[in-house]
Write a protein that holds these residues in place. Structure first.
Motif, PDB file in Angstrom:
ATOM      1  N   ASP A 160       0.806  -1.214   0.000  1.00  0.00           N
ATOM      2  CA  ASP A 160       0.000   0.000   0.000  1.00  0.00           C
ATOM      3  C   ASP A 160       0.837   1.260   0.000  1.00  0.00           C
ATOM      4  OD1 ASP A 160       0.867  -0.835   2.615  1.00  0.00           O
ATOM      5  OD2 ASP A 160      -0.395   0.726   3.466  1.00  0.00           O
ATOM      6  N   ARG A 161       2.137   1.133   0.193  1.00  0.00           N
ATOM      7  CA  ARG A 161       3.001   2.297   0.369  1.00  0.00           C
ATOM      8  C   ARG A 161       3.147   3.120  -0.900  1.00  0.00           C
ATOM      9  NH1 ARG A 161       8.236  -0.702   2.358  1.00  0.00           N
ATOM     10  NH2 ARG A 161       7.673  -1.827   0.453  1.00  0.00           N
ATOM     11  N   GLU A 162       3.078   2.458  -2.047  1.00  0.00           N
ATOM     12  CA  GLU A 162       3.271   3.170  -3.317  1.00  0.00           C
ATOM     13  C   GLU A 162       2.244   4.277  -3.501  1.00  0.00           C
ATOM     14  OE1 GLU A 162       5.184  -0.609  -5.795  1.00  0.00           O
ATOM     15  OE2 GLU A 162       3.066  -0.101  -6.012  1.00  0.00           O
ATOM     16  N   LEU A 163       0.984   4.003  -3.196  1.00  0.00           N
ATOM     17  CA  LEU A 163      -0.060   5.023  -3.312  1.00  0.00           C
ATOM     18  C   LEU A 163       0.153   6.139  -2.309  1.00  0.00           C
ATOM     19  CD1 LEU A 163      -2.731   6.159  -4.372  1.00  0.00           C
ATOM     20  CD2 LEU A 163      -3.927   4.642  -2.778  1.00  0.00           C
ATOM     21  N   TYR A 164       0.504   5.783  -1.077  1.00  0.00           N
ATOM     22  CA  TYR A 164       0.709   6.809  -0.046  1.00  0.00           C
ATOM     23  C   TYR A 164       1.768   7.821  -0.471  1.00  0.00           C
ATOM     24  CZ  TYR A 164       2.086   8.993   4.346  1.00  0.00           C
ATOM     25  OH  TYR A 164       2.402   9.916   5.315  1.00  0.00           O
ATOM     26  N   TRP A 165       2.907   7.323  -0.921  1.00  0.00           N
ATOM     27  CA  TRP A 165       4.002   8.226  -1.285  1.00  0.00           C
ATOM     28  C   TRP A 165       3.741   8.926  -2.613  1.00  0.00           C
ATOM     29  CZ3 TRP A 165       7.058   9.731   2.398  1.00  0.00           C
ATOM     30  CH2 TRP A 165       7.233   8.902   3.508  1.00  0.00           C
ATOM     31  N   ALA A 166       3.025   8.290  -3.526  1.00  0.00           N
ATOM     32  CA  ALA A 166       2.653   8.957  -4.779  1.00  0.00           C
ATOM     33  C   ALA A 166       1.741  10.147  -4.500  1.00  0.00           C
ATOM     34  CB  ALA A 166       1.965   7.970  -5.720  1.00  0.00           C
ATOM     35  N   ARG A 167       0.822   9.975  -3.543  1.00  0.00           N
ATOM     36  CA  ARG A 167      -0.060  11.082  -3.168  1.00  0.00           C
ATOM     37  C   ARG A 167       0.750  12.255  -2.619  1.00  0.00           C
ATOM     38  NH1 ARG A 167      -2.622   8.755   0.668  1.00  0.00           N
ATOM     39  NH2 ARG A 167      -4.194   7.794  -0.672  1.00  0.00           N
ATOM     40  N   LEU A 168       1.744  11.965  -1.792  1.00  0.00           N
ATOM     41  CA  LEU A 168       2.560  13.030  -1.216  1.00  0.00           C
ATOM     42  C   LEU A 168       3.424  13.718  -2.273  1.00  0.00           C
ATOM     43  CD1 LEU A 168       3.680  11.438   2.173  1.00  0.00           C
ATOM     44  CD2 LEU A 168       1.974  13.224   1.791  1.00  0.00           C
ATOM     45  N   LEU A 169       3.983  12.961  -3.192  1.00  0.00           N
ATOM     46  CA  LEU A 169       4.755  13.566  -4.278  1.00  0.00           C
ATOM     47  C   LEU A 169       3.864  14.461  -5.136  1.00  0.00           C
ATOM     48  CD1 LEU A 169       6.899  10.449  -5.198  1.00  0.00           C
ATOM     49  CD2 LEU A 169       7.842  12.674  -4.537  1.00  0.00           C
ATOM     50  N   SER A 170       2.605  14.072  -5.292  1.00  0.00           N
ATOM     51  CA  SER A 170       1.657  14.864  -6.080  1.00  0.00           C
ATOM     52  C   SER A 170       1.245  16.131  -5.340  1.00  0.00           C
ATOM     53  CB  SER A 170       0.431  14.019  -6.408  1.00  0.00           C
ATOM     54  OG  SER A 170       0.791  12.834  -7.087  1.00  0.00           O
ATOM     55  N   SER A 171       0.983  16.017  -4.038  1.00  0.00           N
ATOM     56  CA  SER A 171       0.613  17.205  -3.267  1.00  0.00           C
ATOM     57  C   SER A 171       1.788  18.171  -3.177  1.00  0.00           C
ATOM     58  CB  SER A 171       0.127  16.813  -1.870  1.00  0.00           C
ATOM     59  OG  SER A 171       1.134  16.189  -1.108  1.00  0.00           O
ATOM     60  N   LYS A 172       2.982  17.648  -3.137  1.00  0.00           N
ATOM     61  CA  LYS A 172       4.184  18.487  -3.151  1.00  0.00           C
ATOM     62  C   LYS A 172       4.240  19.335  -4.427  1.00  0.00           C
ATOM     63  CE  LYS A 172       9.208  17.955  -3.701  1.00  0.00           C
ATOM     64  NZ  LYS A 172       9.265  18.088  -5.161  1.00  0.00           N
ATOM     65  N   THR A 173       3.871  18.726  -5.545  1.00  0.00           N
ATOM     66  CA  THR A 173       3.848  19.475  -6.804  1.00  0.00           C
ATOM     67  C   THR A 173       2.846  20.615  -6.745  1.00  0.00           C
ATOM     68  OG1 THR A 173       4.534  17.577  -8.147  1.00  0.00           O
ATOM     69  CG2 THR A 173       3.288  19.306  -9.266  1.00  0.00           C
ATOM     70  N   ILE A 174       1.638  20.337  -6.265  1.00  0.00           N
ATOM     71  CA  ILE A 174       0.610  21.379  -6.170  1.00  0.00           C
ATOM     72  C   ILE A 174       1.048  22.483  -5.223  1.00  0.00           C
ATOM     73  CG2 ILE A 174      -1.749  21.865  -5.391  1.00  0.00           C
ATOM     74  CD1 ILE A 174      -2.523  19.058  -6.333  1.00  0.00           C
ATOM     75  N   ARG A 175       1.704  22.100  -4.149  1.00  0.00           N
ATOM     76  CA  ARG A 175       2.058  23.075  -3.110  1.00  0.00           C
ATOM     77  C   ARG A 175       3.245  23.954  -3.494  1.00  0.00           C
ATOM     78  NH1 ARG A 175      -0.101  22.057   1.603  1.00  0.00           N
ATOM     79  NH2 ARG A 175      -0.061  19.813   1.239  1.00  0.00           N
ATOM     80  N   THR A 176       4.134  23.430  -4.305  1.00  0.00           N
ATOM     81  CA  THR A 176       5.416  24.132  -4.495  1.00  0.00           C
ATOM     82  C   THR A 176       5.747  24.507  -5.935  1.00  0.00           C
ATOM     83  OG1 THR A 176       6.624  22.031  -4.726  1.00  0.00           O
ATOM     84  CG2 THR A 176       6.391  22.939  -2.496  1.00  0.00           C
TER      85      THR A 176
END
Length: 382
Positions: free
Chosen positions: A90-106
């Motif tokens: 399940d970790r792949e989705l968790y970290w993919a979500r964070l990498l995606s939110s990082k893009t939106i945020r920064t």
């Protein structure tokens, strides 16, 4: 391995210059990329494409369309990936979500964006990539089951931690199960391990429509627990642990001073303890490696004991319910409290799975299979 590291490095190229803008969860990306580059690289192609499209956006309308479609597809791809690869990860989705939110945020798109718009887009990303926008029962079955899983947690202790409940959510979503001629479609949602989301009513917003309309046949919340399966009979109201959430927030409740959570900036209403309504006897018939306990253990300010009835807990102050004093207990409490408030007759309760160390795919496979068997056995009682 070199290719994976390079791929992950591209996603993290600007990390050092923008870390102050990131959330606590996003700040762990750097450590995670070193500890398990293959996990963070799982969706590197999709994330890179998303970032390129994000940079070229010309309007907020384009941004909402992009994030809605991308986040929904991320959830679908994660489900398909875990089924195809049989990785039980399940970790792949968790970290993919964070990498995606990082893009939106920064990363700045090609149009002026306000903080309120950015916040809305981040919520869209959360909802889509957690299965919230995919909650539709489309199969012709006798019964409908709603199941929730959790993100990995306590990542500052084990950055590579997996969560069997999240694996179950990914693998069981959309499945049709059968027992004694009765069929049921399962829909699932992934829940964040963050106090703030709970205090702002994420569980109530998710479940209120189902309880109000009685339009599913069972609600099962799932999280990682201890050595065996525990069906948590008496969830407690208060938070009483010093373990931080994934945002590194420690709520402040202790064993001697348990604290009441919030709901939309007010104290969470409800009695100190509630009682679940899962079909226990049927679930305990599910075959598998692990014992399935009907857990009556609770802790009040006065004592720790096994309550036989809810009446025995009247007037007591909850320190720990059957599920403890953390968010796994709380999701159960909140769902049952809401169930009772709306006079629903939907069987509702919590399954604590056996605990795993970091990532144990063989054990997680057995856990998910036994959860599925428990749901199948329950059909005759719904």
């Amino acid at each position: 391995m070199i290719k994976l590291i390079l791929s992950t490095s591209l996603l993290l190229s600007s990390f050092s210059t923008i870390s102050a803008s990131l959330t606590v969860e996003e700040q762990r990306i750097e450590k995670a990329s070193t500890a398990m580059p293959e996990v963070l690289a799982a969706f590197s192609k999709e994330i890179t494409q998303f970032e390129q499209r994000w940079k070229n956006l010309k309007s907020y309308k384009q941004a909402t369309d992009l994030v809605h479609d991308y986040s929904s597809q991320l959830w679908l791809d994660a489900k398909q990936r875990i089924i195809t690869s049989k990785s039980y990860d399940d970790r792949e989705l968790y970290w993919a979500r964070l990498l995606s939110s990082k893009t939106i945020r920064t990363t700045k798109p090609d149009f002026p964006i306000t903080s309120a718009e950015q916040s809305t887009l981040l919520t869209l990303l959360e909802n889509g990539s957690r299965g919230r926008t995919d909650l539709a029962y489309s199969k012709s079955t006798n019964k409908k089951i709603l199941l929730t899983g959790f993100d990995p947690f306590l990542l500052d202790i084990n950055i590579d931690q997996s969560n069997p409940s999240g694996v179950a959510a990914l693998l069981l979503d959309g499945q049709v199960i059968t027992h004694n001629g009765i069929t049921a479609e399962i829909n699932t949602v992934m829940i964040p391990v963050r106090y703030e989301d709970f205090d702002q009513g994420i569980i109530e917003q998710l479940l209120a429509p189902y309880y109000a309309l009685n339009n599913v046949d069972m609600v099962v919340t799932v999280s990682m627990g201890s050595k065996e399966f525990d069906l948590e009979r008496f969830p407690g109201k208060r938070r009483s642990v010093t373990a931080p959430d994934n945002a590194n927030i420690v709520y402040g409740g202790t064993a001697t001073a348990p604290l009441v959570p919030s709901l939309n900036d007010r104290p969470l209403p409800g009695s100190e303890f509630v009682q679940f309504s899962l079909p226990v006897k049927q679930m305990q018939q599910a075959q598998g490696q692990f014992k399935i306990n009907d857990n009556h253990k609770v802790i009040t300010l006065m004592k720790a004991f096994e309550a036989k009835t809810l009446a025995e807990l009247e007037g007591a102050i909850a320190v720990k319910g059957g599920g403890g004093g953390y968010l796994s207990n709380e999701i159960s409490y909140r769902s049952i409290r809401l169930h009772d408030q709306l006079n629903s007759d939907i069987p509702t309760g919590h399954i604590h799975t056996p605990r795993i160390a970091q990532f144990e795919p063989e054990t997680e496979a057995k856990i998910v299979q036994q959860i599925k068997a428990m749901l199948e056995q329950s059909l005759v009682a719904l």
